[in-house]
Design an enzyme around this catalytic site. Structure first.
Site, PDB file in Angstrom:
ATOM      1  N   CYS A   5     -19.137  10.598   0.621  1.00 37.32           N
ATOM      2  CA  CYS A   5     -18.441   9.309   0.546  1.00 37.32           C
ATOM      3  C   CYS A   5     -18.171   8.764   1.941  1.00 37.32           C
ATOM      4  CB  CYS A   5     -17.142   9.465  -0.244  1.00 37.32           C
ATOM      5  SG  CYS A   5     -16.207   7.931  -0.356  1.00 37.32           S
TER       6      CYS A   5
ATOM      7  N   CYS B 134     -14.813   7.037   2.388  1.00 35.70           N
ATOM      8  CA  CYS B 134     -13.673   7.955   2.509  1.00 35.70           C
ATOM      9  C   CYS B 134     -13.633   8.603   3.893  1.00 35.70           C
ATOM     10  CB  CYS B 134     -13.755   9.101   1.496  1.00 35.70           C
ATOM     11  SG  CYS B 134     -14.283   8.651  -0.142  1.00 35.70           S
ATOM     12  N   ASP B 135     -14.775   9.064   4.363  1.00 34.94           N
ATOM     13  CA  ASP B 135     -14.783   9.966   5.519  1.00 34.94           C
ATOM     14  C   ASP B 135     -15.391   9.391   6.796  1.00 34.94           C
ATOM     15  OD1 ASP B 135     -13.603  11.941   3.949  1.00 34.94           O
ATOM     16  OD2 ASP B 135     -15.529  12.640   3.205  1.00 34.94           O
TER      17      ASP B 135
END
Ligand code: NDP
Length: 332
Positions: free
Chosen positions: A154, A157-158
Site C-alpha cells: 500500500c 499507507c507507507d
C-alpha cells in the site's frame, strides 16, 4: 469455493454432527475498520451486534506499521494499536466480538443463515459483510522476510516513509501506475517492474506514468528476490531477453511495493450476491445494500476504487444505519 454443507433442516444437524444455532439481530462478519465502525453504530442503535473476527483479526491494517492518514491521530498510530482502539470502542457499547470465521451462508430465506467454522449456525436478521480484500503477493520467501522492513502492498499507507529514497513498484495495472505516480511525488526514483512489454493500465494512466521523469519502467522484468541487512536494500530481477534468454539485474531500493491486484474475500457469498468480474460485491450505489434484503456490504470487499481505512470506516457506518432502518421498517 462455495461448498454446501449437508445440513438437515428438520434435525438442524450437519451430517451426524449437532449444529449449535443462535438467533441474532445483527451479525457482522470481519473486523477491519469497516466491521468495527459498523459494530460501534449497530451497538449504539441497540442491535446487539455479534461480530466474528475472521482469519486476520483487525484486518489488513494490522500488517502495516505507522498509520498517519487516519483523521484524529495527529501524531500517527500503529495499525495494530488503532484496531485495538476500534475494538475497545465497539465492545464498550456491547458488541459481542468473537473468534471464528464464516465458512458458509444461506441467504435464501427471510432470516439469514451463516455457519461459523463449519459448525456453529447463526441465524441473523441482518448481516453486515466486512470481510475486506487481500493484497496479492508474488509468493517469494523474501516478501515475508522483509515484511515491515521495506515490503508493502500500500503506497498510500507507507509511501511517506520513503521520502527522498529509491523504491520499486511491481505490476502493470491501474493500481501500479497510480501507486508509482504517488510515490514519484515523494521519492527520488521509482522503478516500475512490469513483467510484459506493455502496461495493462488504462491509456491515460499508462501515459502519465510513462511521462513521469523519475519513474523508470523496467519492461519484461520479474522479481527473483530481495536483499538487505534486516531491511530491504535492493532487489534482484530477471530480465526476459526473448528466445528463452534472460539476464539478471540488481537495483538498489529501500522500498518494494506490490501492486499486482487485490482479491476481495467474497467467495462464500457469491451464490447469493452479485459481484463484479474481480469478485467485489456489488451494492446499490450510494448505499451498502446488496441485492438480498437485510444483507449489507461495506469496506474493501465492495470497494475496488478507494480502499482506505477511513473510507472503509465510513461505509461501515452506512451499513449499520442501513441495517437499523431495514429492521425498523420490517418490525414497524
Ligand atoms: P490488475 O489485475 O488490473 O493488474 C494487475 C497487474 O499486476 C497486471 O499488470 C499484471 O500483469 C500484474 N501481475 C499480476 N501478477 C503478477 C505477478 N505474479 N508478477 C508480476 N506482475 C503481476 O489489478 P489492479 O489492482 O491494477 O486493478 C484492479 C482493478 O481496479 C482494475 O479494474 C483497475 O482498472 C481498477 N483500478 C482503477 C483505478 C482508477 O481508475 N483510478 C485505480 C486502481 C485500480 P499482466 O498485465 O501481465 O497480467
Amino acid at each position: 469455493m462455495f461448498k454446501p454443507l449437508d445440513i438437515n433442516e428438520n434435525t438442524g444437524k450437519k451430517g451426524n454432527e449437532p449444529v449449535d444455532a443462535e438467533r441474532v439481530k445483527c451479525l457482522i462478519i470481519g473486523s477491519g475498520p469497516a466491521g468495527y465502525t459498523a459494530a460501534i453504530y449497530a451497538a449504539r442503535a441497540n442491535l446487539s451486534p455479534v461480530m466474528y473476527e475472521g482469519l486476520q483479526p483487525g484486518g489488513q491494517l494490522t500488517t502495516t506499521t505507522e498509520v498517519e492518514n487516519y483523521p484524529g491521530y495527529p501524531e500517527g498510530v500503529t495499525g495494530p494499536v488503532m484496531m485495538e482502539d476500534l475494538k475497545k470502542q465497539a465492545q464498550r457499547f456491547g458488541t459481542d466480538v468473537r473468534w471464528g470465521m464464516a465458512t458458509e451462508v444461506d441467504f435464501s430465506g427471510d432470516v439469514h443463515k451463516v455457519w461459523i467454522d463449519e459448525t456453529k449456525l447463526i441465524e441473523a436478521e441482518t448481516v453486515i459483510i466486512a470481510t475486506g480484500a487481500t493484497a496479492k503477493y508474488l509468493g517469494l520467501e523474501d516478501e515475508k522476510k522483509y515484511a515491515g522492513g521495506g515490503v508493502s502492498a500500500c503506497a498510500t499507507c507507507d509511501g511517506f516513509f520513503y521520502r527522498g529514497k529509491d523504491v520499486a513498484v511491481v505490476g502493470g495495472g491501474d493500481t501500479a501506475a497510480e501507486e508509482a505516480m504517488y510515490l514519484a511525488g515523494l521519492c527520488n526514483k521509482v522503478y516500475l517492474i512490469v513483467r510484459r512489454d506493455e502496461l495493462r493500465a488504462s491509456k491515460v494512466m499508462a501515459e502519465r506514468a510513462m511521462k513521469t521523469p523519475n519513474i523508470e519502467i523496467l519492461w519484461k522484468h520479474q522479481t527473483k528476490g530481495l536483499f538487505g541487512n534486516g531491511v530491504v536494500e535492493g532487489a534482484t530481477l530477471v530480465k526476459n531477453l526473448g528466445e528463452q534468454d534472460e539476464e539478471e539485474v540488481t537495483i538498489k531500493i529501500d522500498g518494494f511495493f506490490l501492486a499486482i491486484g487485490h482479491k476481495p474475500n467474497s467467495d462464500i457469498f457469491k451464490p447469493y450476491l452479485d459481484t463484479d468480474e474481480v469478485g467485489y460485491i456489488k451494492t446499490v450505489p450510494g448505499t451498502s445494500k446488496t441485492k438480498v434484503p437485510g444483507v449489507f456490504a461495506c469496506g474493501d470487499v465492495q470497494d475496488p476504487v478507494y480502499r482506505q481505512a477511513v473510507t472503509a470506516a465510513g461505509s461501515g457506518c452506512m451499513a449499520a444505519i442501513d441495517a437499523e432502518r431495514y429492521l425498523s421498517e420490517k418490525h414497524g
